[in-house]
Design a protein around this motif. Structure first.
Motif, short mmCIF file in Angstrom:
data_model
loop_
_atom_site.label_atom_id
_atom_site.label_comp_id
_atom_site.label_asym_id
_atom_site.label_seq_id
_atom_site.Cartn_x
_atom_site.Cartn_y
_atom_site.Cartn_z
N VAL A 111 11.91 11.45 32.08
CA VAL A 111 13.00 11.87 31.21
C VAL A 111 14.30 11.91 32.02
CG1 VAL A 111 13.89 13.82 29.87
CG2 VAL A 111 11.49 13.18 29.69
N VAL A 112 15.37 11.39 31.45
CA VAL A 112 16.68 11.42 32.09
C VAL A 112 17.65 12.13 31.16
CG1 VAL A 112 18.59 10.03 32.97
CG2 VAL A 112 16.24 9.28 33.35
N VAL A 113 18.29 13.18 31.70
CA VAL A 113 19.26 13.97 30.94
C VAL A 113 20.46 14.30 31.84
CG1 VAL A 113 17.61 14.99 29.33
CG2 VAL A 113 18.04 16.11 31.52
N ARG A 114 21.48 14.89 31.23
CA ARG A 114 22.70 15.19 31.97
C ARG A 114 22.49 16.30 33.00
NH1 ARG A 114 27.76 16.05 28.31
NH2 ARG A 114 25.93 16.20 27.05
N ASP A 115 21.83 17.38 32.58
CA ASP A 115 21.71 18.53 33.46
C ASP A 115 20.57 19.43 32.98
OD1 ASP A 115 22.78 19.87 31.21
OD2 ASP A 115 24.80 19.83 32.03
N MET A 116 20.38 20.55 33.66
CA MET A 116 19.28 21.46 33.33
C MET A 116 19.44 22.05 31.93
SD MET A 116 16.39 22.49 34.37
CE MET A 116 16.30 22.24 36.14
N GLU A 117 20.64 22.28 31.51
CA GLU A 117 20.88 22.79 30.15
C GLU A 117 20.36 21.80 29.10
OE1 GLU A 117 24.70 23.84 27.31
OE2 GLU A 117 24.90 24.12 29.47
N HIS A 118 20.64 20.53 29.31
CA HIS A 118 20.15 19.52 28.37
C HIS A 118 18.64 19.34 28.47
CE1 HIS A 118 24.44 18.54 28.12
NE2 HIS A 118 24.12 18.11 26.91
N TYR A 119 18.11 19.51 29.68
CA TYR A 119 16.66 19.44 29.83
C TYR A 119 16.00 20.57 29.04
CZ TYR A 119 11.98 19.57 31.52
OH TYR A 119 10.60 19.60 31.57
#
Length: 157
Positions: A111-119
């Motif tokens: 999984v690729v996301v912007r940051d921990m908040e988005h994760y």
């Protein structure tokens, strides 16, 4: 389809430069442009060339967090797995999904996301809401040491 040396060279060159022109490709494999184009078309028709893509730079796009997630399912039935796979394939954050063995997990996701908040939003808002998901274990990439997209053609007989 049996691959000869020229086919392998074509595949190798195209894997490493998807924008190579037919003229340049033909020159590098020692063919004239028309036969080279026909070979590429035959490789596509045979399904050896699945698709042509452009690889983007995650960091330049502020997609800074890559996670490998192991998913455990409650039941190992074809219906449960089909449902999971159908839902997970629609999530743009999921780059890869593999049914795996050798661990207590049933699936491994990249999984690729912007940051921990988005994760966290992905995890709690999407992933854990899929029917049958009973366990989620995440590992986060600290540093991408290397990543290949080209397959090892030297192993093909």
């Amino acid at each position: 389809m049996r691959l000869d040396r020229t086919d392998r060279k074509i595949l190798d060159l195209m894997q490493n430069n998807g924008r190579i022109s037919n003229l340049e490709l033909a020159e590098q494999v020692g063919l004239s442009p028309s036969p080279c184009s026909r070979r590429v078309k035959a490789l596509e028709d045979a399904g050896l060339i699945a698709k042509h893509v452009t690889l983007l730079n995650e960091k330049k796009l502020n997609l800074n967090l890559t996670a490998y997630i192991h998913i455990s399912m409650d039941r190992h039935t074809p219906e449960r797995f089909e449902n999971f796979q159908k839902i997970i394939s629609a999530y743009e954050e999921v780059m890869e999904c593999a049914l795996v063995t050798g661990t207590d997990a049933d699936y491994q996701l990249k999984v690729v996301v912007r940051d921990m908040e988005h994760y966290q939003a992905f995890l709690l808002g999407k992933l854990t809401r899929i029917e049958g998901v009973t366990g989620v274990r995440s590992s986060f990439v600290l540093q991408q040491v290397f990543s290949h997209t080209a397959l090892p053609l030297s192993q093909i007989k």
